[in-house]
Design a protein around this motif. Structure first.
Motif, PDB file in Angstrom:
ATOM      1  N   UNK A 278       0.914  -0.880  -0.273  1.00  0.00           N
ATOM      2  CA  UNK A 278      -0.269  -0.238  -0.166  1.00  0.00           C
ATOM      3  C   UNK A 278       0.532   0.998   0.753  1.00  0.00           C
ATOM      4  N   UNK A 279       2.009   1.305   0.422  1.00  0.00           N
ATOM      5  CA  UNK A 279       2.745   2.434   0.733  1.00  0.00           C
ATOM      6  C   UNK A 279       3.539   2.399  -0.842  1.00  0.00           C
TER       7      UNK A 279
ATOM      8  N   UNK B 195      -2.650  -5.007  -4.224  1.00  0.00           N
ATOM      9  CA  UNK B 195      -1.554  -3.751  -5.463  1.00  0.00           C
ATOM     10  C   UNK B 195      -0.941  -4.910  -6.796  1.00  0.00           C
TER      11      UNK B 195
ATOM     12  N   UNK C  99       2.543   1.992  -3.800  1.00  0.00           N
ATOM     13  CA  UNK C  99       1.145   1.956  -4.806  1.00  0.00           C
ATOM     14  C   UNK C  99       0.918   3.768  -4.280  1.00  0.00           C
ATOM     15  N   UNK C 100       0.631   4.751  -2.881  1.00  0.00           N
ATOM     16  CA  UNK C 100       1.233   5.662  -1.992  1.00  0.00           C
ATOM     17  C   UNK C 100       2.766   6.539  -3.107  1.00  0.00           C
ATOM     18  N   UNK C 101       3.790   5.362  -2.892  1.00  0.00           N
ATOM     19  CA  UNK C 101       4.853   6.298  -3.359  1.00  0.00           C
ATOM     20  C   UNK C 101       4.670   5.919  -5.344  1.00  0.00           C
TER      21      UNK C 101
ATOM     22  N   UNK D 277       1.979   5.854  -7.354  1.00  0.00           N
ATOM     23  CA  UNK D 277       1.065   6.514  -7.631  1.00  0.00           C
ATOM     24  C   UNK D 277       1.286   8.689  -7.837  1.00  0.00           C
ATOM     25  N   UNK D 278       2.383   9.028  -6.176  1.00  0.00           N
ATOM     26  CA  UNK D 278       3.058  10.181  -6.584  1.00  0.00           C
ATOM     27  C   UNK D 278       3.987  10.428  -6.760  1.00  0.00           C
ATOM     28  N   UNK D 279       4.795   9.040  -7.797  1.00  0.00           N
ATOM     29  CA  UNK D 279       5.827   9.478  -8.202  1.00  0.00           C
ATOM     30  C   UNK D 279       5.882   8.254  -9.208  1.00  0.00           C
TER      31      UNK D 279
END
Ligand SMILES: Cc1ncc(C[n+]2csc(CCOP(=O)(O)OP(=O)(O)O)c2C)c(N)n1
Ligand code: SF4
Lengths: 356, 256
Positions: free
Chosen positions: B79-80, B113, B82-84, B86-88
């Motif tokens: 999940x982390x 994921x 995924x956030x990373x 999507x952000x970059x």
């Protein structure tokens, strides 16, 4: 002065979503739960149009950790949820506080404990202001009382999150989230979208030193040092408190209430004032840090206090801590599961006024 | 001089930091780290890499590889990540997770994921035990294996059967590549390296999610010598967790 056609008529939830987009929020991670679904629904299309990304996560746990990842890479990101969902996000929020990751989290508080109901309530005050997860931490917490304020404070939340490297929580409820009001949207200037340039994980492009964003501190004394650093940061927030004072100057009795209840209490104050009764309102806007000094000043003027909350007595602790050397506060609980009206507040206010 | 005739054939990759690791003697985490480090060098990825480290013996991966890293709560690395990602989206993102982390507490995050086809890579170190916390049962613990919480050996009717993650991940729509290797022999290490490279490539060309399971030894908690641990991987683990490629969309014609 805003012109009429600058105004839009929106729900509190939508105002928050719009505020986030105005603040250049680039990633949103959500999971459905009533009464906040308008936020992820709005974001699912609008943030994509704005060049950002939206993920409907598999759970609140995952959504909060996606937020952690996006925040750690220095990007403006947000999640929203409601009480049981926020409970699930607490582990990640603690990690974000420990790793000093900026992010915005919205809690549209509903009734609990447990599954409770989906109506408005303020039972998550402790969880929102004490550091609801494990370990020693706090985060900035706003309690907006109007739809316009929800918009304004969301923009502010992103600024504070990045300036202070902290998660920021916006605590509302179903009244605020579902109520439609006219607001004047505005666009903040000079948003620094690369605000994390000196600490975020972005890749070692150009061969710079590697960076770590972490909350593990194993060497002797390292965690103590981190906790000291965090506490100093939280202490420095004392100068950033906000509160609304309404008719407090000559008041004998001050009502302490926040968010939607603060607004309902304000209507009650207006009514009492019409009858010539000296009642005022103190409405904290920052719930953490709590505006203790302002409240204490009122106590030192000899005023009496009645705390009104949509719970069984939580902010009451903060009120009492603030004024404890000079005064005390009475308390009137509105039991979650009931929808309060200004009329309901009349009797307890009257009783207090008459010193009963 | 003899040095003149010597040819250097083996050196530390630049992406691997020159420092002693905290791992037990004979632990395979070090080999897995090295494989990743070699590939970061070879594929010129170090500068665009964002590592997501997880909870377990490998939490200090970030002390050994010279790339930016963020630490995830137990199980939540996918999940982390995924956030990373999507952000970059232009970065190269991988998680590095043990079996307790990935197959127990983090089962939901890894499945979703993969199913979303996140453009990231997962290095999954399966040593059939919770290493860091002192050798408790993991979802991958073998039937009959004695751990501190299965003192009589894992029993299928009481604890369930060991979970085969690669097979599960291969069945999900967003998975571009899923393979299982082992770190017990030089031949298997070389094959594992190929799998990792393929998984990384699938991220780089934007195809989808790449997953590589590495059967690894934990001599300390298995209460074995390093060599006996290698034998155990061959005799007990590989028959139950067969090696090979379980999904490769370049052969199947692509996902999405
Ligand atoms: C929420 C939470 N639960 C439990 C733990 C304790 N814990 C730390 S490491 C670990 C097991 C890790 O095992 P595995 O993923 O197999 O990795 P290994 O140590 O074997 O490499 C556990 C349960 C934790 N840190 N966080
Ligand atoms: S406990 Fe096991 S996994 Fe952990 S370092 Fe030692 S051998 Fe490796």
């Amino acid at each position: 002065m805003s012109k009429k056609n600058d105004r839009i008529f929106v729900k509190g939830n939508e105002a928050i979503a719009r505020g986030a987009l105005a603040a250049k929020c680039k990633c949103f991670f959500g999971y459905p739960i009533t009464p906040q679904n308008d936020i992820p629904e709005y974001m699912s299309s609008e943030i994509i149009k704005a060049g950002g990304d939206f993920v409907q996560a598999e759970s609140e746990v995952a959504a909060a950790n996606m937020l952690l990842g996006a925040g750690a890479s220095g990007v403006r990101a947000m999640t929203s949820s409601s009480s049981p969902g926020i409970a699930l996000k607490q582990e990640a929020i603690s990690y974000m506080a420990g790793s000093e990751i900026p992010a915005v989290i919205v809690n549209m508080n509903r009734g609990g404990p447990g599954l409770g109901d989906i109506g408005p309530a303020q039972g998550d005050y402790y969880q929102s202001t004490r550091g609801g997860g494990h370990g020693d931490y706090r985060h900035f917490t706003f309690g907006p009382g109007t739809v316009q304020e929800a918009y304004d404070l969301t923009i502010k939340a992103f600024d504070i999150a990045f300036k202070q490297r902290t998660p920021v929580l916006i605590l509302g409820d179903a009244i605020l989230g579902q109520m439609k009001e006219p607001i004047t949207p505005w666009l903040p200037e000079n948003i620094d979208e690369e605000a994390g340039r000196d600490w975020a994980v972005t890749g070692r492009t150009g061969g710079r030193e590697k960076r770590l964003v972490k909350s593990l501190f194993l060497e002797e004394g390292a965690l103590a040092e981190q906790n000291r650093h965090l506490q100093a940061k939280y202490d420095s927030w004392k100068s950033m408190t906000e509160a609304e004072q309404f008719e407090t100057e000559d008041a004998d009795l001050i009502l302490c209430a926040y968010g939607s209840i603060g607004r309902i209490a304000k209507s009650a104050v207006r009514k009492f004032r019409k009858d010539g009764k000296k009642v005022g309102l103190f409405r904290p806007i920052t719930l953490y840090p709590f505006p203790s000094d302002e409240l204490k000043e009122l106590a030192e003027q000899g005023k009496r206090f009645l705390t009104i909350e949509h719970n069984l007595g939580q902010m009451l602790d903060d009120v009492r801590l603030a004024i404890r050397t000079v005064a005390d506060s009475d308390f009137y609980p509105i039991y979650p599961g009931n929808l309060p009206t200004p009329d309901e507040l009349e009797e307890p206010i009257l009783k207090c006024l008459e010193g009963k | 001089m003899s040095e003149m005739n010597e040819k250097l054939v083996f050196d530390r990759p630049d992406s691997v930091i020159d420092r002693p690791t905290h791992y037990c003697p004979g632990c395979h985490h070090g080999i897995a780290h090295r494989l990743v480090g070699e590939l970061l060098d070879e594929m010129d990825l170090t500068e665009k890499t964002l590592m997501v480290t997880s909870i377990g013996c490998s939490v200090f991966l970030y002390n050994y590889l010279n790339a930016d890293a963020v630490e995830a709560p137990h199980g939540r690395a996918p999940a982390v990540a995924t956030g990373v990602k999507r952000a970059r989206p232009d970065s190269f993102v991988f998680t590095y997770q043990g079996d307790g982390d990935l197959a127990s507490i983090g089962m939901a995050e890894i499945m979703h994921a993969a199913n979303r086809g996140e453009k990231m890579s997962v290095v999954f170190v399966n040593n059939t035990v919770y290493g860091m916390t002192g050798g408790q049962m993991a979802p991958t613990t073998m039937i009959g294996q004695v751990t501190t919480t299965t003192p009589a050996g894992r029993c299928q009717t009481h604890e369930g059967a060991p979970i085969r993650m690669t097979e599960i991940i291969a069945s999900l729509g967003g998975t571009a590549f899923a393979a299982r290797g082992a770190l017990n022999t030089v031949a298997n290490i070389k094959k594992s390296r190929k799998y990792l490279k393929k998984a990384f490539e699938f991220q780089l060309n934007g195809t989808g999610f790449g997953f590589v399971e590495l059967l690894s030894g934990c001599p300390t908690n298995w209460k074995m010598t390093a060599l006996a641990a290698n034998e155990r991987i061959k005799d007990e683990m590989i028959p139950y967790f067969p090696l090979g490629v379980y999904k490769d969309v370049s052969e199947e014609g692509g996902v999405c």
